[in-house]
Design a protein around this motif. Sequence first.
Motif, PDB file in Angstrom:
ATOM      1  N   LEU A  13       0.391  -1.302  -0.054  1.00 33.05           N
ATOM      2  CA  LEU A  13      -0.019  -0.162   0.162  1.00 33.05           C
ATOM      3  C   LEU A  13       1.200   1.916  -0.091  1.00 33.05           C
ATOM      4  CD1 LEU A  13      -2.319  -0.728   2.758  1.00 33.05           C
ATOM      5  CD2 LEU A  13      -3.060  -1.232  -0.189  1.00 33.05           C
ATOM      6  N   SER A  14       0.681   1.886  -0.140  1.00 32.37           N
ATOM      7  CA  SER A  14       1.225   4.051  -0.429  1.00 32.37           C
ATOM      8  C   SER A  14       0.943   4.418   0.647  1.00 32.37           C
ATOM      9  CB  SER A  14       0.776   4.686  -0.578  1.00 32.37           C
ATOM     10  OG  SER A  14      -0.988   4.411  -0.706  1.00 32.37           O
ATOM     11  N   SER A  15       1.848   4.769   1.068  1.00 27.30           N
ATOM     12  CA  SER A  15       1.840   5.823   2.593  1.00 27.30           C
ATOM     13  C   SER A  15       0.462   5.740   3.532  1.00 27.30           C
ATOM     14  CB  SER A  15       3.041   6.667   2.317  1.00 27.30           C
ATOM     15  OG  SER A  15       2.823   7.813   2.165  1.00 27.30           O
ATOM     16  N   ASN A  47      -4.191  12.267   0.419  1.00 25.20           N
ATOM     17  CA  ASN A  47      -4.097  13.882  -1.060  1.00 25.20           C
ATOM     18  C   ASN A  47      -5.551  14.468  -0.337  1.00 25.20           C
ATOM     19  OD1 ASN A  47      -6.505  12.387  -1.649  1.00 25.20           O
ATOM     20  ND2 ASN A  47      -5.193  10.585  -3.246  1.00 25.20           N
ATOM     21  N   VAL A  48      -5.573  15.065  -1.558  1.00 27.73           N
ATOM     22  CA  VAL A  48      -6.388  16.633  -1.107  1.00 27.73           C
ATOM     23  C   VAL A  48      -8.011  15.565  -1.217  1.00 27.73           C
ATOM     24  CG1 VAL A  48      -7.593  18.573  -2.001  1.00 27.73           C
ATOM     25  CG2 VAL A  48      -5.577  18.388  -2.236  1.00 27.73           C
ATOM     26  N   LYS A  49      -8.273  14.844  -1.932  1.00 25.78           N
ATOM     27  CA  LYS A  49      -9.617  14.099  -2.737  1.00 25.78           C
ATOM     28  C   LYS A  49      -9.386  13.492  -1.121  1.00 25.78           C
ATOM     29  CE  LYS A  49     -12.219  10.804  -4.686  1.00 25.78           C
ATOM     30  NZ  LYS A  49     -12.141   9.538  -6.018  1.00 25.78           N
ATOM     31  N   TRP A  50      -8.602  12.893  -0.561  1.00 22.78           N
ATOM     32  CA  TRP A  50      -8.833  12.021   0.583  1.00 22.78           C
ATOM     33  C   TRP A  50      -8.852  12.772   2.006  1.00 22.78           C
ATOM     34  CZ3 TRP A  50      -4.985   7.005   0.198  1.00 22.78           C
ATOM     35  CH2 TRP A  50      -5.458   6.473  -0.828  1.00 22.78           C
ATOM     36  N   GLN A  51      -8.349  13.696   1.943  1.00 23.05           N
ATOM     37  CA  GLN A  51      -8.577  14.703   3.144  1.00 23.05           C
ATOM     38  C   GLN A  51      -9.773  15.746   3.105  1.00 23.05           C
ATOM     39  OE1 GLN A  51      -5.196  18.066   3.073  1.00 23.05           O
ATOM     40  NE2 GLN A  51      -3.848  16.481   1.950  1.00 23.05           N
TER      41      GLN A  51
END
Length: 99
Positions: A13-15, A47-51
């Motif tokens: 997975l990514s960080s 990323n901004v979308k996840w934030q």
Amino acid sequence: MTSTGQVISPGSLSSGERQLLLLFSNLFVVSSQNSIFIVDEPELSLNVKWQRQLIKHLLSFTERSKVQFILATHSIELLTQYKECVLALTRINQDSTHE
């Protein structure tokens, strides 16, 4: 697990994905208890979308529980939709000579 049924290891997975996995796994453990869940800068590696979606999902995940959140963040993306719940912390100097 992927849509084709392939198991994904946490190491691949990514960080940001690992951070979310850890955050929601810990939240799952405490969600049946009266808890204060403290999260320091959850926007790191997201990323901004996840934030923008994180708080909505945290609240949804704990909707019927007695979990309260304290988040320390520098992300305007996290705070924008929940301005009425935001408290800005400022330093209060007891002795004005020691600033």
